[in-house]
Motif scaffolding. Structure first.
Motif, PDB file in Angstrom:
ATOM      1  N   TYR A  22       0.975  17.933  10.943  1.00 20.32           N
ATOM      2  CA  TYR A  22      -0.168  18.626  10.343  1.00 20.32           C
ATOM      3  C   TYR A  22       0.289  19.993   9.845  1.00 20.32           C
ATOM      4  O   TYR A  22       1.194  20.603  10.431  1.00 20.32           O
ATOM      5  N   ASP A  23      -0.387  20.495   8.814  1.00 16.31           N
ATOM      6  CA  ASP A  23      -0.143  21.880   8.429  1.00 16.31           C
ATOM      7  C   ASP A  23      -0.934  22.790   9.367  1.00 16.31           C
ATOM      8  O   ASP A  23      -1.625  22.316  10.280  1.00 16.31           O
ATOM      9  N   ASN A  25      -3.559  24.366   8.896  1.00 15.65           N
ATOM     10  CA  ASN A  25      -5.015  24.196   8.767  1.00 15.65           C
ATOM     11  C   ASN A  25      -5.480  22.888   9.391  1.00 15.65           C
ATOM     12  O   ASN A  25      -6.624  22.481   9.203  1.00 15.65           O
ATOM     13  N   THR A  27      -4.555  19.912   8.566  1.00 14.77           N
ATOM     14  CA  THR A  27      -4.611  18.831   7.586  1.00 14.77           C
ATOM     15  C   THR A  27      -3.436  17.895   7.843  1.00 14.77           C
ATOM     16  O   THR A  27      -2.287  18.344   7.916  1.00 14.77           O
ATOM     17  N   LEU A  29      -0.450  15.660   7.273  1.00 13.83           N
ATOM     18  CA  LEU A  29       0.528  15.571   6.200  1.00 13.83           C
ATOM     19  C   LEU A  29       1.202  14.205   6.146  1.00 13.83           C
ATOM     20  O   LEU A  29       1.391  13.648   5.071  1.00 13.83           O
ATOM     21  N   MET A  47       5.476  26.420  11.156  1.00 18.68           N
ATOM     22  CA  MET A  47       4.816  26.011   9.921  1.00 18.68           C
ATOM     23  C   MET A  47       4.046  24.701  10.048  1.00 18.68           C
ATOM     24  O   MET A  47       3.191  24.397   9.227  1.00 18.68           O
ATOM     25  N   LEU A  48       4.381  23.901  11.065  1.00 22.85           N
ATOM     26  CA  LEU A  48       3.759  22.582  11.239  1.00 22.85           C
ATOM     27  C   LEU A  48       3.331  22.388  12.682  1.00 22.85           C
ATOM     28  O   LEU A  48       3.959  22.906  13.607  1.00 22.85           O
TER      29      LEU A  48
END
Length: 85
Positions: A22-23, A25, A27, A29, A47-48
């Motif tokens: 996920y990012d 936010n 979301t 990926l 970052m992830l």
């Protein structure tokens, strides 16, 4: 910077173990199940976000072997603080 490496070693008699990335936010990926020896996922942990689904034995017993290594870049004390970014 913090990094995580997840390397598949072996599995026997299980289902599950799906990795989702996920990012920041939250979301989704990508989703992937490691299946081949030495298959590796490498992520920048700043970052992830990542998670792995539970594994379940297909009979009474099952195993999943994964090598997980976490590491970070240590700041160089000889560099000026302004150059570290």
């Amino acid at each position: 910077r913090h990094y995580v490496m997840m390397m598949f070693i072996d599995k026997n008699g299980i289902k599950g173990g799906k990795t989702t990335l996920y990012d920041l936010n939250k979301t989704k990926l990508t989703t992937h199940t490691l299946n081949q020896p030495a298959e590796t996922i490498f992520v920048n942990d700043e970052m992830l976000m990542h998670e792995v689904s539970p594994i379940e034995p297909m009979d009474s017993y099952g195993t999943r072997d994964v090598l997980v290594i976490t590491f970070y870049k240590k700041p160089n004390p000889y560099l000026a603080k302004e150059t570290l970014n």
